[in-house]
Motif scaffolding. Structure first.
Motif, PDB file in Angstrom:
ATOM      1  N   ILE A  82       0.848  -1.199   0.000  1.00  0.00           N
ATOM      2  CA  ILE A  82       0.000   0.000   0.000  1.00  0.00           C
ATOM      3  C   ILE A  82       0.882   1.247   0.000  1.00  0.00           C
ATOM      4  N   LYS A  83       0.460   2.219  -0.782  1.00  0.00           N
ATOM      5  CA  LYS A  83       1.099   3.535  -0.813  1.00  0.00           C
ATOM      6  C   LYS A  83      -0.010   4.564  -0.909  1.00  0.00           C
ATOM      7  N   GLY A  84       0.106   5.669  -0.171  1.00  0.00           N
ATOM      8  CA  GLY A  84      -0.984   6.636  -0.216  1.00  0.00           C
ATOM      9  C   GLY A  84      -0.605   7.983   0.351  1.00  0.00           C
ATOM     10  N   ASP A  85      -1.573   8.850   0.332  1.00  0.00           N
ATOM     11  CA  ASP A  85      -1.466  10.211   0.877  1.00  0.00           C
ATOM     12  C   ASP A  85      -2.803  10.513   1.554  1.00  0.00           C
ATOM     13  N   ASN A  86      -2.963  10.400   2.904  1.00  0.00           N
ATOM     14  CA  ASN A  86      -1.885  10.236   3.871  1.00  0.00           C
ATOM     15  C   ASN A  86      -1.810   8.786   4.382  1.00  0.00           C
ATOM     16  N   GLY A  87      -2.226   8.545   5.645  1.00  0.00           N
ATOM     17  CA  GLY A  87      -2.006   7.263   6.275  1.00  0.00           C
ATOM     18  C   GLY A  87      -3.058   6.214   5.979  1.00  0.00           C
ATOM     19  N   PHE A  88      -2.754   4.963   6.347  1.00  0.00           N
ATOM     20  CA  PHE A  88      -3.647   3.832   6.037  1.00  0.00           C
ATOM     21  C   PHE A  88      -3.295   2.653   6.922  1.00  0.00           C
ATOM     22  N   ARG A  89      -4.218   1.705   6.995  1.00  0.00           N
ATOM     23  CA  ARG A  89      -3.978   0.435   7.653  1.00  0.00           C
ATOM     24  C   ARG A  89      -4.951  -0.585   7.088  1.00  0.00           C
ATOM     25  N   MET A  90      -4.562  -1.851   7.150  1.00  0.00           N
ATOM     26  CA  MET A  90      -5.351  -2.918   6.521  1.00  0.00           C
ATOM     27  C   MET A  90      -5.347  -4.146   7.421  1.00  0.00           C
ATOM     28  N   SER A  91      -6.490  -4.834   7.484  1.00  0.00           N
ATOM     29  CA  SER A  91      -6.568  -6.090   8.225  1.00  0.00           C
ATOM     30  C   SER A  91      -7.357  -7.109   7.419  1.00  0.00           C
ATOM     31  N   LEU A  92      -7.045  -8.367   7.634  1.00  0.00           N
ATOM     32  CA  LEU A  92      -7.752  -9.491   7.022  1.00  0.00           C
ATOM     33  C   LEU A  92      -8.195 -10.439   8.133  1.00  0.00           C
ATOM     34  N   ASP A  93      -9.473 -10.782   8.139  1.00  0.00           N
ATOM     35  CA  ASP A  93     -10.032 -11.674   9.157  1.00  0.00           C
ATOM     36  C   ASP A  93      -9.690 -11.182  10.563  1.00  0.00           C
ATOM     37  N   GLY A  94      -9.668  -9.861  10.736  1.00  0.00           N
ATOM     38  CA  GLY A  94      -9.417  -9.268  12.039  1.00  0.00           C
ATOM     39  C   GLY A  94      -7.961  -9.136  12.422  1.00  0.00           C
ATOM     40  N   ALA A  95      -7.043  -9.647  11.613  1.00  0.00           N
ATOM     41  CA  ALA A  95      -5.614  -9.587  11.930  1.00  0.00           C
ATOM     42  C   ALA A  95      -4.951  -8.489  11.098  1.00  0.00           C
ATOM     43  N   SER A  96      -4.102  -7.680  11.740  1.00  0.00           N
ATOM     44  CA  SER A  96      -3.426  -6.584  11.053  1.00  0.00           C
ATOM     45  C   SER A  96      -2.482  -7.108   9.974  1.00  0.00           C
ATOM     46  N   VAL A  97      -2.554  -6.516   8.801  1.00  0.00           N
ATOM     47  CA  VAL A  97      -1.689  -6.867   7.682  1.00  0.00           C
ATOM     48  C   VAL A  97      -0.671  -5.748   7.433  1.00  0.00           C
ATOM     49  N   ILE A  98      -1.152  -4.511   7.371  1.00  0.00           N
ATOM     50  CA  ILE A  98      -0.302  -3.322   7.229  1.00  0.00           C
ATOM     51  C   ILE A  98      -0.843  -2.261   8.177  1.00  0.00           C
ATOM     52  N   ASP A  99       0.051  -1.593   8.896  1.00  0.00           N
ATOM     53  CA  ASP A  99      -0.354  -0.513   9.809  1.00  0.00           C
ATOM     54  C   ASP A  99       0.570   0.676   9.598  1.00  0.00           C
ATOM     55  N   HIS A 100       0.083   1.651   8.840  1.00  0.00           N
ATOM     56  CA  HIS A 100       0.818   2.895   8.606  1.00  0.00           C
ATOM     57  C   HIS A 100      -0.137   4.048   8.917  1.00  0.00           C
ATOM     58  N   TRP A 101      -0.644   4.032  10.157  1.00  0.00           N
ATOM     59  CA  TRP A 101      -1.666   4.996  10.582  1.00  0.00           C
ATOM     60  C   TRP A 101      -0.963   6.256  11.085  1.00  0.00           C
ATOM     61  N   THR A 102      -0.583   7.115  10.131  1.00  0.00           N
ATOM     62  CA  THR A 102       0.197   8.304  10.438  1.00  0.00           C
ATOM     63  C   THR A 102      -0.190   9.414   9.477  1.00  0.00           C
ATOM     64  N   THR A 103       0.585  10.521   9.481  1.00  0.00           N
ATOM     65  CA  THR A 103       0.203  11.690   8.686  1.00  0.00           C
ATOM     66  C   THR A 103       1.156  11.962   7.535  1.00  0.00           C
ATOM     67  N   ASP A 104       2.117  11.076   7.276  1.00  0.00           N
ATOM     68  CA  ASP A 104       3.034  11.341   6.164  1.00  0.00           C
ATOM     69  C   ASP A 104       2.410  10.896   4.848  1.00  0.00           C
ATOM     70  N   TRP A 105       3.148  10.913   3.768  1.00  0.00           N
ATOM     71  CA  TRP A 105       2.586  10.573   2.471  1.00  0.00           C
ATOM     72  C   TRP A 105       3.663   9.986   1.559  1.00  0.00           C
ATOM     73  N   ASP A 106       3.187   9.289   0.521  1.00  0.00           N
ATOM     74  CA  ASP A 106       4.054   8.692  -0.504  1.00  0.00           C
ATOM     75  C   ASP A 106       5.054   7.697   0.086  1.00  0.00           C
ATOM     76  N   VAL A 107       4.669   7.001   1.127  1.00  0.00           N
ATOM     77  CA  VAL A 107       5.539   5.992   1.732  1.00  0.00           C
ATOM     78  C   VAL A 107       5.050   4.613   1.310  1.00  0.00           C
ATOM     79  N   GLN A 108       5.900   3.881   0.588  1.00  0.00           N
ATOM     80  CA  GLN A 108       5.539   2.535   0.151  1.00  0.00           C
ATOM     81  C   GLN A 108       5.676   1.562   1.320  1.00  0.00           C
ATOM     82  N   THR A 109       4.635   0.798   1.600  1.00  0.00           N
ATOM     83  CA  THR A 109       4.678  -0.185   2.671  1.00  0.00           C
ATOM     84  C   THR A 109       4.414  -1.571   2.099  1.00  0.00           C
ATOM     85  N   THR A 110       5.025  -2.561   2.723  1.00  0.00           N
ATOM     86  CA  THR A 110       4.904  -3.954   2.267  1.00  0.00           C
ATOM     87  C   THR A 110       4.615  -4.835   3.470  1.00  0.00           C
TER      88      THR A 110
END
Length: 362
Positions: A117-145
């Protein structure tokens, strides 16, 4: 037949072309097909494509919360280059907003998957209730894997949160898995939450701009005291802090009124009324589901000062001259002025080295 051309019988032409066609087929490389992005959905699944998107305003740019509900819609993609139009339509602003997407992800085959996931601004993702990616912040254009995740084929509960402070807004969500390299998660892999059933509703704003009604297919049976927290009226960037009740004159209508400090809906303004389906409102048909509708705006209200009623085309002041503003005693200050600069803190006498000169006013 064109003059000067030899006519070849059809079978003869076919026999002559056959070796050439076979040779060409051997020269074409075999196509390597990517693994299907999602298994072919059943007819039932094909009708529930998309994710539920709930839109909110944050209490501040750094709060990263879901303070005030503003709207619900079905979003068909998690790979969006420009989120600003949707944020403007469903949150009434593009600053300090948050979105929560929920639904199900169709995994095409058993195996190991990685998400990006990459975005402007922050993001987070979960599958079946389990965290997959957690970039819950205020920056931008940060590629996460994500870490590599083992998944089974079929539907998995999916949740993606997104926040936007100001400026640009986008979200790019990708994955890789058995037999296919990194690519955007296809829209066909996204499915609505089980049991998601939007309600049929119609909104209208009264001529005063201070009342809105929501017409429903059946009679309203219950409106809990805190139901208004789950209902939003957004117009011209303003968000009401409303109260909601059953209309005493029509059992199938809800009556919505703004808070005492809210701005009335203005003449010709767009108005969106939304309900997230979680406020406990019930009708004769059962629980009232979510809806988001553009209301019919009958408002004649517009912002005006207390003197506006006294002004008409017959008594408005002309551009110039304006005899009402004429002063009997006045002095023209145009001409040459002498000046001398002083220190930051004035002294009784200016310093000897202070600049001196003339300034001409025309």
């Amino acid at each position: 037949m064109s003059p000067g051309r030899l006519r070849i019988p059809f079978l003869g032409r076919l026999a002559a072309l056959l070796p050439l066609l076979l040779g060409a087929a051997l020269l074409v490389p075999a196509q390597v097909s990517a693994a299907p992005a999602a298994a072919s959905p059943s007819s039932a699944e094909a009708t529930d494509l998309g994710l539920r998107g709930d839109y909110y305003r944050m209490s501040s740019r750094t709060a990263l919360d879901f303070a005030s509900y503003t709207g619900t819609r079905i979003d068909n993609s998690l790979y969006v280059d420009d989120l600003l139009p949707t944020l403007r339509a469903y949150a009434g602003t593009t600053d300090n907003v948050a979105v929560r997407w929920t639904g199900r992800l169709q995994v095409p085959a058993d195996g190991v998957y990685t998400f990006y996931i990459k975005g402007d601004n922050g993001f987070r993702m979960s599958l079946d209730g389990a965290s997959v990616i957690d970039h819950w912040t205020t920056d931008w254009d940060v590629q996460t894997t994500s870490e590599a995740i083992t998944l089974t084929a079929g539907l998995h509960d999916l949740a993606v949160d997104y926040n936007q402070g100001n400026g640009g807004a986008y979200l790019h969500t990708e994955w890789s898995g058995p037999g296919f390299s990194r690519q955007p998660i296809p829209d066909s892999a996204l499915h609505l939450p089980a049991g998601f059933a939007p309600a049929d509703a119609k909104g209208t704003v009264a001529t005063t701009g201070r009342t809105a009604t929501i017409e429903l297919p059946s009679a309203v049976t219950a409106v809990p005291a805190d139901a208004a927290k789950h209902l939003a009226v957004v117009s011209a960037g303003a968000l009401w802090s409303p109260t909601v009740a059953r209309d005493p004159n029509n059992a199938s209508r809800l009556l919505v009124t703004p808070g005492k400090d809210d701005t009335p809906v203005a003449l010709h303004a767009d108005v969106r009324i939304s309900y997230d389906g979680k406020g406990g409102i019930t009708t004769a048909d059962g629980d009232l589901g979510p809806f988001s509708v553009v209301a019919q705006n009958n408002s004649t209200w517009y912002f005006a000062t207390k003197w506006a009623k006294d002004v008409s085309a017959d008594n408005a002041l002309p551009e110039y001259p304006r005899p009402q503003l004429t002063r009997k005693n006045w002095q023209n200050l145009n001409g040459t002025w002498q000046f001398q600069a002083t220190d930051t803190f004035p002294r009784r006498h200016p310093t000897p080295d202070a600049p001196r000169g003339n300034w001409h006013s025309a």
